[in-house]
Design a protein around this motif. Structure first.
Motif, PDB file in Angstrom:
ATOM      1  N   ARG A 366     133.320  58.225  26.884  1.00  0.00           N
ATOM      2  CA  ARG A 366     132.390  57.184  27.336  1.00  0.00           C
ATOM      3  C   ARG A 366     132.579  56.914  28.829  1.00  0.00           C
ATOM      4  O   ARG A 366     133.591  57.280  29.421  1.00  0.00           O
ATOM      5  N   THR A 367     131.604  56.235  29.400  1.00  0.00           N
ATOM      6  CA  THR A 367     131.638  55.897  30.826  1.00  0.00           C
ATOM      7  C   THR A 367     132.745  54.883  31.124  1.00  0.00           C
ATOM      8  O   THR A 367     132.867  53.899  30.391  1.00  0.00           O
ATOM      9  N   PRO A 368     133.575  55.116  32.151  1.00  0.00           N
ATOM     10  CA  PRO A 368     133.611  56.279  33.039  1.00  0.00           C
ATOM     11  C   PRO A 368     134.300  57.456  32.347  1.00  0.00           C
ATOM     12  O   PRO A 368     135.403  57.301  31.818  1.00  0.00           O
ATOM     13  N   ALA A 369     133.650  58.613  32.406  1.00  0.00           N
ATOM     14  CA  ALA A 369     134.150  59.797  31.688  1.00  0.00           C
ATOM     15  C   ALA A 369     135.216  60.504  32.529  1.00  0.00           C
ATOM     16  O   ALA A 369     135.025  61.614  33.012  1.00  0.00           O
ATOM     17  N   TYR A 370     136.370  59.848  32.671  1.00  0.00           N
ATOM     18  CA  TYR A 370     137.425  60.386  33.519  1.00  0.00           C
ATOM     19  C   TYR A 370     138.305  61.375  32.755  1.00  0.00           C
ATOM     20  O   TYR A 370     138.365  61.367  31.524  1.00  0.00           O
ATOM     21  N   ASN A 371     138.981  62.232  33.501  1.00  0.00           N
ATOM     22  CA  ASN A 371     139.990  63.121  32.939  1.00  0.00           C
ATOM     23  C   ASN A 371     141.342  62.622  33.432  1.00  0.00           C
ATOM     24  O   ASN A 371     141.585  62.537  34.637  1.00  0.00           O
ATOM     25  N   ALA A 372     142.226  62.286  32.491  1.00  0.00           N
ATOM     26  CA  ALA A 372     143.516  61.699  32.866  1.00  0.00           C
ATOM     27  C   ALA A 372     144.345  62.646  33.726  1.00  0.00           C
ATOM     28  O   ALA A 372     145.159  62.194  34.546  1.00  0.00           O
ATOM     29  N   LYS A 373     144.151  63.954  33.580  1.00  0.00           N
ATOM     30  CA  LYS A 373     144.883  64.904  34.426  1.00  0.00           C
ATOM     31  C   LYS A 373     144.485  64.751  35.892  1.00  0.00           C
ATOM     32  O   LYS A 373     145.339  64.755  36.782  1.00  0.00           O
ATOM     33  N   ASP A 374     143.185  64.642  36.136  1.00  0.00           N
ATOM     34  CA  ASP A 374     142.709  64.475  37.514  1.00  0.00           C
ATOM     35  C   ASP A 374     143.168  63.135  38.091  1.00  0.00           C
ATOM     36  O   ASP A 374     143.558  63.044  39.256  1.00  0.00           O
ATOM     37  N   VAL A 375     143.104  62.099  37.278  1.00  0.00           N
ATOM     38  CA  VAL A 375     143.536  60.768  37.730  1.00  0.00           C
ATOM     39  C   VAL A 375     145.030  60.796  38.054  1.00  0.00           C
ATOM     40  O   VAL A 375     145.474  60.240  39.071  1.00  0.00           O
ATOM     41  N   ALA A 376     145.799  61.470  37.188  1.00  0.00           N
ATOM     42  CA  ALA A 376     147.244  61.570  37.423  1.00  0.00           C
ATOM     43  C   ALA A 376     147.534  62.292  38.731  1.00  0.00           C
ATOM     44  O   ALA A 376     148.428  61.892  39.497  1.00  0.00           O
ATOM     45  N   ARG A 377     146.765  63.329  39.010  1.00  0.00           N
ATOM     46  CA  ARG A 377     147.009  64.093  40.243  1.00  0.00           C
ATOM     47  C   ARG A 377     146.715  63.246  41.479  1.00  0.00           C
ATOM     48  O   ARG A 377     147.476  63.265  42.449  1.00  0.00           O
ATOM     49  N   PHE A 378     145.620  62.504  41.440  1.00  0.00           N
ATOM     50  CA  PHE A 378     145.311  61.629  42.582  1.00  0.00           C
ATOM     51  C   PHE A 378     146.395  60.568  42.741  1.00  0.00           C
ATOM     52  O   PHE A 378     146.871  60.301  43.852  1.00  0.00           O
ATOM     53  N   ARG A 379     146.796  59.976  41.625  1.00  0.00           N
ATOM     54  CA  ARG A 379     147.738  58.859  41.687  1.00  0.00           C
ATOM     55  C   ARG A 379     149.104  59.307  42.218  1.00  0.00           C
ATOM     56  O   ARG A 379     149.707  58.638  43.056  1.00  0.00           O
ATOM     57  N   ILE A 380     149.607  60.444  41.740  1.00  0.00           N
ATOM     58  CA  ILE A 380     150.941  60.873  42.163  1.00  0.00           C
ATOM     59  C   ILE A 380     150.924  61.404  43.587  1.00  0.00           C
ATOM     60  O   ILE A 380     151.919  61.325  44.302  1.00  0.00           O
ATOM     61  N   SER A 381     149.772  61.934  44.033  1.00  0.00           N
ATOM     62  CA  SER A 381     149.696  62.416  45.417  1.00  0.00           C
ATOM     63  C   SER A 381     149.828  61.259  46.397  1.00  0.00           C
ATOM     64  O   SER A 381     150.401  61.401  47.479  1.00  0.00           O
ATOM     65  N   ARG A 382     149.307  60.097  45.999  1.00  0.00           N
ATOM     66  CA  ARG A 382     149.390  58.909  46.860  1.00  0.00           C
ATOM     67  C   ARG A 382     150.839  58.474  47.033  1.00  0.00           C
ATOM     68  O   ARG A 382     151.227  57.992  48.101  1.00  0.00           O
ATOM     69  N   ASP A 383     151.669  58.660  45.981  1.00  0.00           N
ATOM     70  CA  ASP A 383     153.074  58.257  46.043  1.00  0.00           C
ATOM     71  C   ASP A 383     153.994  59.403  46.466  1.00  0.00           C
ATOM     72  O   ASP A 383     155.228  59.259  46.416  1.00  0.00           O
ATOM     73  N   GLN A 384     153.393  60.546  46.852  1.00  0.00           N
ATOM     74  CA  GLN A 384     154.191  61.705  47.275  1.00  0.00           C
ATOM     75  C   GLN A 384     155.220  62.089  46.203  1.00  0.00           C
ATOM     76  O   GLN A 384     156.396  62.328  46.492  1.00  0.00           O
ATOM     77  N   GLY A 385     154.745  62.147  44.954  1.00  0.00           N
ATOM     78  CA  GLY A 385     155.617  62.521  43.848  1.00  0.00           C
ATOM     79  C   GLY A 385     155.214  63.847  43.252  1.00  0.00           C
ATOM     80  O   GLY A 385     154.342  64.557  43.757  1.00  0.00           O
ATOM     81  N   LEU A 386     155.849  64.190  42.134  1.00  0.00           N
ATOM     82  CA  LEU A 386     155.605  65.468  41.470  1.00  0.00           C
ATOM     83  C   LEU A 386     154.718  65.272  40.250  1.00  0.00           C
ATOM     84  O   LEU A 386     154.846  64.286  39.510  1.00  0.00           O
TER      85      LEU A 386
END
Length: 788
Positions: A366-386
């Motif tokens: 359902r809307t928003p039709a997000y993919n948790a993998k993509d969200v995880a990648r954006f989120r961890i990149s902001r914190d300079q993590g793995l």
């Protein structure tokens, strides 16, 4: 081409208020608030005096809107009022929903998701925030008075000195002695004394009474049995050394761990988390809902204790609220959960792990039709993590990214302890039919089950379809019994003796005669897990049979009860859907039977082959994980199918090398990004017309942009080129499932090599028309995982 939130009205030059700025006492403060409505804009509200010195970006507020009071919104901006604002009749914020604002990182994440998934930011923030946090009726964890023993030895001496005549005091002493820490209410209740009776023990200095927060989710910590950290295998050791080096660098990196079933990926996860915690950072672990078994949760809690908070759909509102607060306050530093746990309030993230990364359940429907993998990648990149993605059967897209160097590939090619992968034996069910065997069980599978049960093994049987019969139809006119609300056949469920629609949950009694021709020749065809259990009971009734599917696991802790009973109880056979294929590590399982391995091969979805390979490979990996050797029987009507042949050999590389050229030939992921637009409505002609209207509008907008860019007067594209991106439209056409819940469905697929450009274009086109911005009629699915 950029598209930003629009304001309701007012001066575009109004200056935003920075967090560090203080507000003059006489100034009027304007809050820019987004709501859960399908518009790409925010609304201006004045801030009441009581909130002036505390309100900030990220606060959840209640506001009046469209005649309603108390509508939940989110503050995305703050500014001082302008002269023009004084001429507007602005409404005022009523109050906070929650005193604690969403953290800055979550607000940035919501803005990114709104851009990527072409969804209003208010709807994104509503999805990010757990329902209990938005409802003031759900109270936070309560404090309770707890009594603790100060000195066991001194208390024992004191107990001996209490005269026998003081019965109440002796009873209370014995209750206190039985548990070093317990609630005051429990202690006085069990001893049948008044609360004042505790004061004597307080004065003697042997107990203390404290006020402590009592969490509603408080499962007992696992015993320390098998708590020793195992020595890593050579491949695990190399993986951990690579991860340790990346953590020392302190830079954002993405790893794909391709480890066969039983290779010890979970142990790599656990030791990686330990390294992150030792560096003072936090960790998040995402697991598909069906693989988030109590067995897995116990493993994390055994290693890390109360530092682990669990987030999943089977928690009550109160339990979810308490776990959310434990993460927000730092009491817990590791979040383990399903898809929505990607939004857990964990600052300073050093590591996000996505287990079974190939699973399509990480994609919200359902809307928003997000993919948790993509969200995880954006989120961890902001914190300079793995970011660690792990799977025995990685998605084609992610494996391709690792081959091309976008991700770093870590291989775990061997099982822990040197155990072999179980051999897979394919059985041609066409030959069974020719031999007069019309049962669900081939002769080979029946004999294998009898053999394994006889030597004390356990058996898992997979059929990825619940219910008893997959469809019911009339033998006179050939008409199937269809759902009256959806364009699908209804499934027969034996336990309830009802026909059920698995799309809208409608149910009805099975007819005695055909609704179309009134014939009484009604026949039940196909099979689901209920029918497998029914036939297995006739053949192996003494074995003890359990069933695990959506119908048996709807209640809290149902998964745990079934799995505990299967692992430790007198049950020899577990029948289930894909739930039994992931996250299970039961050492006595020596045989896996796949009753219909080709069930999903012919679905109208380009990922049908990939999902079949993944399911067969994953469930096969449940066998032979303990001392007993494993075996897999794969029943199919297509034994020559190359997907099944690759799966029967546990050979991912053969499947990948076969699949990739087909994807490239048809311009499918990973060679393009997909966007699916689904149109729905109660009237079929108007739904069809809406799909063609948006199709034409998109083409016109693209043409206009390309012409402008070619003249040098417009912006270039998101890929940095001023030449048009490659694009392919499929449709508009009727969706494979043409009607659900009395709504007709059409869809349009767009394959494009510049997703950023198309997302901006789509947002602008949809914002230009009220008809297009109606999310009740148009659903946008970026990188869809389901094309039905």
């Amino acid at each position: 081409m950029e598209c930003h939130l629009k304001k309701e009205s007012g001066n575009d030059e109004a200056k935003p208020l920075e967090k560090s700025e203080s507000l003059k006492a006489s100034a009027v403060l304007i809050a820019e608030v987004v709501l859960k409505i399908p518009v790409f804009r925010y609304f201006d509200y004045t801030v009441p005096e009581k909130l002036l010195n505390v309100i900030t970006i990220g606060h959840m507020v209640r506001v009046p809107f469209s005649g309603r009071f108390g509508v939940v919104g989110f503050v995305v901006g703050l500014r001082e009022a302008t002269v023009e604002d004084s001429t507007r009749k602005l409404k005022q914020i009523r109050d906070f929903v929650d005193a604690a604002p969403l953290e800055e990182g979550i607000m940035e994440l919501s803005a990114w998701m709104a851009e990527r998934y072409v969804c209003p930011q208010g709807m994104v923030l509503d999805a990010i925030t757990p329902a209990p946090v938005k409802r003031s009726s759900v109270r936070r964890a309560v404090s309770s008075s707890v009594v603790r023993l100060m000195d066991n030895e001194a208390f024992s001496v004191l107990l001996q000195s209490i005269p026998q005549a003081h019965r109440a005091r002796r009873r209370l002493a014995e209750v206190l002695m039985s548990d070093e820490s317990q609630s005051v209410d429990c202690a006085v209740s069990n001893a049948s004394v008044a609360r004042s009776a505790l004061q004597w023990f307080v004065e003697k200095g042997v107990i203390e009474i404290r006020h402590e927060k009592i969490s509603r989710y408080n499962p007992p910590l696992p015993s320390d049995e098998s708590s020793d950290i195992p020595l890593p295998t050579p491949h695990q050791a190399r993986a951990l050394e690579t991860i340790r080096g990346a953590l020392d660098e302190g830079l954002h990196r993405v790893f794909l761990i391709h480890g066969i079933t039983g290779s010890g990926k979970t142990e790599v996860y656990l030791q990686s988390i330990s390294m992150v915690l030792a560096r003072g950072r936090n960790a998040l672990v995402l697991v598909p809902e069906i693989a988030l078994t109590p067995q897995m949760i116990r493993g994390f809690r055994r290693r890390f204790g109360d530092l682990v908070a669990v987030l999943h759909s089977h928690l009550s509102d109160g339990e979810r609220m308490d776990e959310w607060d434990r993460l927000r306050t730092g009491e817990a530093r590791i979040a383990v959960g399903a898809r929505s746990a990607v939004f857990a309030p964990l600052p300073n993230l050093g590591l996000i792990i996505v287990d079974e990364e190939h699973e399509n359940s990480y994609k919200q429907a359902r809307t928003p039709a997000y993919n948790a993998k993509d969200v995880a990648r954006f989120r961890i990149s902001r914190d300079q993590g793995l970011l660690i993605l792990g799977s025995a059967t990685p998605s084609v897209e992610d494996y391709h990214a690792s081959i091309n160097g976008e991700f770093e590939l870590i291989a775990l090619p061997d099982r822990v302890g040197g155990k072999p992968l179980p051999p897979v034996r394919m059985v041609d069910m066409r030959e069974e039919f020719k031999a007069g065997n019309y049962s669900l069980f081939s002769r080979v599978l029946k004999a294998s089950i009898e053999r394994e049960l006889g030597r004390g093994g356990k058996v898992i049987l997979l059929l990825n379809r619940r219910g008893h019969s997959s469809y019911v139809f009339c033998r006179n006119c050939g008409e199937p019994i269809r759902c009256q609300h959806c364009d699908v056949t209804m499934k027969y469920h034996l336990n309830s003796k009802l026909l059920k629609c698995h799309y809208c949950d409608c149910q009805r009694t099975s007819p005695r005669q055909c609704p179309a021709c009134n014939s009484q020749f009604i026949k039940y065809f196909g099979a689901g897990t209920q029918k497998v259990v029914s036939e297995a009971e006739k053949l192996f009734g003494n074995a003890g049979i359990l069933r695990m599917d959506a119908d048996t696991t709807g209640t809290k802790e149902a998964h745990d009860r079934i799995l505990q009973a299967f692992e430790n109880g007198p049950y020899g056979i577990l029948v289930g859907t894909q739930m039994v294929a992931k996250g299970l590590d039961i050492h006595k399982v020596s045989l896996v039977g796949i009753l219909s391995g080709d069930l999903a091969l012919n679905l109208p979805d380009f990922r049908a082959g990939e999902r079949t390979f993944q399911l067969v490979t994953q469930v096969a990996g449940r066998a032979g994980r303990g001392e007993m050797a494993g075996e897999v029987i794969l029943q199919t009507y297509q034994p020559e199918n190359p997907v099944l042949m690759a799966a029967s050999n546990h050979d991912f590389n053969v499947f990948y090398d076969m699949e990739l050229p087909q994807r490239e030939r048809h311009f499918l992921p990973p060679f393009s990004s997909l966007v699916r637009l689904v149109f729905s409505g109660s009237d079929e002609p108007s739904t069809r017309e809406l799909s063609f209207k948006l199709f034409r509008a998109l083409n016109e907008a693209m043409d206009a942009h390309w012409k402008e860019a070619s003249r040098g007067g417009g912006e270039c594209f998101g890929n940095g080129s001023c030449s048009p991106p490659k694009v392919k439209f499929i449709g508009p056409e009727e969706a494979p499932v043409a009607r659900i819940r009395e709504k007709y469905r059409w869809h349009l697929l767009v394959a494009i090599d510049d997703l950023g450009f198309f997302s901006d274009l789509l947002r602008n086109v949809m914002s230009s028309s009220r008809e297009f911005s109606d999310t009740s009629r148009i659903t946008i699915d970026v990188e869809p995982q389901n094309l039905l």
